[in-house]
Write a protein that holds these residues in place. Sequence first.
Motif, PDB file in Angstrom:
ATOM      1  N   GLU A 599       0.828  -1.231   0.135  1.00  0.00           N
ATOM      2  CA  GLU A 599      -0.102   0.076  -0.057  1.00  0.00           C
ATOM      3  C   GLU A 599       0.897   1.267  -0.213  1.00  0.00           C
ATOM      4  OE1 GLU A 599      -0.399  -1.819   4.040  1.00  0.00           O
ATOM      5  OE2 GLU A 599      -0.072  -2.476   2.180  1.00  0.00           O
ATOM      6  N   PHE A 615      -4.086   2.628  -4.305  1.00  0.00           N
ATOM      7  CA  PHE A 615      -4.495   1.392  -3.081  1.00  0.00           C
ATOM      8  C   PHE A 615      -4.742   1.774  -1.875  1.00  0.00           C
ATOM      9  CE2 PHE A 615      -1.776  -1.241  -6.185  1.00  0.00           C
ATOM     10  CZ  PHE A 615      -3.167  -2.078  -6.558  1.00  0.00           C
ATOM     11  N   GLN A 616      -5.694   1.356  -1.216  1.00  0.00           N
ATOM     12  CA  GLN A 616      -6.146   1.665   0.008  1.00  0.00           C
ATOM     13  C   GLN A 616      -5.537   0.344   0.966  1.00  0.00           C
ATOM     14  OE1 GLN A 616     -10.141   3.048  -0.031  1.00  0.00           O
ATOM     15  NE2 GLN A 616      -9.662   4.826  -0.985  1.00  0.00           N
ATOM     16  N   ASP A 619      -7.565  -2.772   0.640  1.00  0.00           N
ATOM     17  CA  ASP A 619      -7.294  -3.577  -0.501  1.00  0.00           C
ATOM     18  C   ASP A 619      -6.152  -4.546  -0.147  1.00  0.00           C
ATOM     19  OD1 ASP A 619      -8.901  -2.104  -2.102  1.00  0.00           O
ATOM     20  OD2 ASP A 619      -7.360  -0.717  -2.409  1.00  0.00           O
ATOM     21  N   PHE A 620      -5.461  -4.448   1.164  1.00  0.00           N
ATOM     22  CA  PHE A 620      -4.391  -5.283   1.497  1.00  0.00           C
ATOM     23  C   PHE A 620      -4.922  -6.324   2.446  1.00  0.00           C
ATOM     24  CE2 PHE A 620      -2.516  -2.014  -0.883  1.00  0.00           C
ATOM     25  CZ  PHE A 620      -1.562  -2.724  -1.602  1.00  0.00           C
ATOM     26  N   PRO A 624      -6.879 -10.323  -2.614  1.00  0.00           N
ATOM     27  CA  PRO A 624      -6.847  -9.337  -3.499  1.00  0.00           C
ATOM     28  C   PRO A 624      -8.100  -9.183  -4.253  1.00  0.00           C
ATOM     29  CG  PRO A 624      -4.704 -10.331  -3.575  1.00  0.00           C
ATOM     30  CD  PRO A 624      -5.648 -11.333  -2.927  1.00  0.00           C
ATOM     31  N   ALA A 626      -8.377  -5.647  -5.681  1.00  0.00           N
ATOM     32  CA  ALA A 626      -8.367  -4.204  -6.692  1.00  0.00           C
ATOM     33  C   ALA A 626      -7.191  -4.516  -7.263  1.00  0.00           C
ATOM     34  CB  ALA A 626      -8.109  -3.217  -5.494  1.00  0.00           C
ATOM     35  N   VAL A 628      -4.621  -1.731 -10.046  1.00  0.00           N
ATOM     36  CA  VAL A 628      -4.476  -0.527 -10.684  1.00  0.00           C
ATOM     37  C   VAL A 628      -3.476  -0.534 -12.071  1.00  0.00           C
ATOM     38  CG1 VAL A 628      -3.092   1.956 -10.288  1.00  0.00           C
ATOM     39  CG2 VAL A 628      -4.295   0.895  -8.418  1.00  0.00           C
ATOM     40  N   TYR A 681      -0.807  -3.384 -11.638  1.00  0.00           N
ATOM     41  CA  TYR A 681      -0.113  -3.422 -10.235  1.00  0.00           C
ATOM     42  C   TYR A 681      -1.245  -3.993  -9.536  1.00  0.00           C
ATOM     43  CZ  TYR A 681       3.112   0.081 -11.856  1.00  0.00           C
ATOM     44  OH  TYR A 681       4.183   0.788 -12.490  1.00  0.00           O
ATOM     45  N   PRO A 683      -2.208  -5.943  -5.159  1.00  0.00           N
ATOM     46  CA  PRO A 683      -1.739  -6.193  -4.016  1.00  0.00           C
ATOM     47  C   PRO A 683      -0.882  -7.399  -3.803  1.00  0.00           C
ATOM     48  CG  PRO A 683      -4.076  -5.379  -3.822  1.00  0.00           C
ATOM     49  CD  PRO A 683      -3.654  -5.932  -5.231  1.00  0.00           C
TER      50      PRO A 683
END
Length: 868
Positions: A599, A615-616, A619-620, A624, A626, A628, A681, A683
């Motif tokens: 993150e 990412f927030q 998200d971790f 996973p 999410a 990007v 990208y 997590p």
Amino acid sequence: MSSVLRALLWLYPPSHRRRYGAEMLAVASFRLDRGRRTVGAGLVVMADLVAGAAGVWVDRIRRMTMGMGRGWWLDARFVARSLWRSRGYAATAVVVLACAVAANATVFSFVRGTLLKAPPWASPERVMVVWGSNVEDGQLRDVISGPAYIEIQEGNTAFERIAAFHHDAAYLSVDGRPEVLDAIEGTVDFFHVLGVTPLMGRLFGDEDRTSSAPETVVVTHGFWRDRLEADPDVIGSILPIEGEPATIIGVLPEGFEFVAPAPLFVPLRDDVLAADEPGRIHFNVVGKLAPGRTVADASTELASAAQRFTDRYPRFEGWSFLVEPLHEVTVEAVRPVIWALAATVSLVLLVALVNLATLFRIRTLARTDELSVRVAMGAGWARVARVLSLETAGLAAMGALLGLLATPFLLDRVAEMVPAWIPIPDSASRVPVLEGVLDPAVTAVAFGSAVLGALLLTAPGLVSALQSARPEGSRRVHPGVRGTRLLVGVEVAVATLLCVGAGLVARSADRLLSTEVGIEHAQLLTLYFGDVWGLDAEDRVTYFRRAVEEVERIPGVEAAGVIGYVAFQAEDDFARVYFLDRSLQPVRDVREEWRRVDEGLFEAAGMRILAGRAFQADDFVGTPRAAVVNRTFAEKHWPDGAPVGRYLSTHDESYRDLEVVGVVADVHSLGPATPPPPMLYVPYQGNPRGTQGMYVRVAGDPMSFGETVREAIWSVDPSQPVTGFWPMSAFVNAWVAIPKATRALVLSLATLALLLSVVGVFGVVSYAVRTRRSELGVRLALGATPDRLERDQMRTILPIVALGVVGGLLAGVMAARAARELLYGISPVDPLSIGAGALVMGSAALVATYLPARRAGRIDPTEVIRAE
């Protein structure tokens, strides 16, 4: 008989025949008549003519070479005194040639050490590299998997030996802490392909093929000398590699270095390759062609192997194997640049030699009276030529020696400018290829080129000087500037060509350096850490998170984040991507690069979010969900411009049904000159790598935080390796180091050529004014205006300068078209660069013409008339 006598007269020198031929024929006819024209009388007359011709030639040669075998020391002293009286001329010639020779020796040292240096292995012309290749996916040169290597081996007849290898890192336990070293894993045939014979012990053999065999290691000569203190009993001793004892079985010979230098070589087991996943492409392949086999034979055979492999694994449809000579591949990236620089410095040396020839011609024409006196006092023509040749050779030798003395310092300076590693084009491999070698061959060529070139180019001026020094020649040959204008035109043309090239290179480099790379690389420290492949995914994530937390507690650290591979290191990592909300999914998998990150990565790297969000923390947590993508990925796969909210999956079951939540700026991970690759990208907690890269954003010098960061990571687990500390700016600068160095060198060389051409133009006009001083004084006394005389002097040389500039522009455009691959972001016919080159050269030549021409209008007529 008369026709025979006339024919015999051709045995005499032309001047002797013209002056005495009629008289000799009359005497020969009289002697024949007196002898009643018998055969005997004719033979006697013909014999006398032949003997007379031989005598005339002997006498002429004796006079021409009068003192030729004697007086070398006296002539050398005379030349030294003469040059001392003309210190400005001598210093100019020596410095000019020294600069040109130093530049040539420096560049050709890199030609010698990089392009012409034989690799340190046997039969280098037969050693090939085999790549996996997928042109459609943009991967011309890629590594391959273990099963693919085994497929190549089956049915192989084109290669005498073939081996797989992998450049990796290994660590030794030193005082309870891991010390990371470069290492190469190679199959049993690796050293046999390269034809290496060990200095001590043995190399890999059949007993090292399987994982059940004992751990062994081969070390380089440098490692044995420096780390093992050249222990003669080292064979059989133990090295603790990654916690396991490995027996040293061999020491490599001194000077051996593979394209990926490493002090340790460990065996790559056959069963490990066989058990490898087909999709885990990880290994390079080298092979030695069998006697009588060619690259075409190997390519044909590997095409069949590729077909068998894709039949067995259909997802690799479109892949093939590419065979190339190993040494050619390693120097491919720098070959055009080095040869372009070699051509440039050769032109500079030509300009320097032409400049010397121009100055020599002016000087010898000004010394016509002196040379005439020497001839009148008995000096032969060959003696005079020897004096002039000694002067030229002496100046060239002094300049060459001075340039060669400066070359080691230039080599060190250039070595600081060029990167340590050069990427192999269209691949994820790097090699330390640039090396400058100032050996006797380079020294001899540089010295010989300067001296012989000077003698050859000054030869026409020497001949003109000898003709002017003759009593009858001085009336026919006007001691003016004839013959020098061509030399000046050549100087101006070559200097203009180099000015145009310098403008193009400078503009190209400026465009390159102004390109945004996508990462705020200042004050960013990078490193690799961890070797936790044996842990499950959750424990790996725990270790990496704790390490980041400890690093972020360091005072002065602003942010830290982990990523699978540090950017700008020519690393790649591909995933098969499936677009879940696309109605027409391609039949074949879409293969794109991806990175597993945490993150804090985007914040630490300074990567801008262009759409959606980054990412927030949520998200971790858990599986996973999410993803990007970068701008290039979004534009390629969603040309409608709406990637946020779309869904995709990868080949890894840990990364399925991912929602694209943001678009991040592109990172030019292969350097600013290369378009950024599409990048996904995700997590990292789904399936993190056992070794991670880390970005650490700091307040201050990144390298000053190295040891503190290392200790913070070791506070989590002191047994884990931590290595590769480099500021990100060093990697970014390495990708532009070659263009920056090229710009600096070409600008310096073009400036030198410009100055030389200016000196040539200035010298010609100055000499013309000096030799016509009496004429110009009389014209001023008769009413000519100073402006008129100045214009007359300028008109004598400006047409030649204009022709030289035009010729140089045309040559520059043609050269730029041939070297267009060296330019970035500009056309070979860039108007600004061409216009700037013409303007700079034209302005400099105009100033060099005007300054001496002004002297013509400042001559005092009364002083001239009084002197006459």
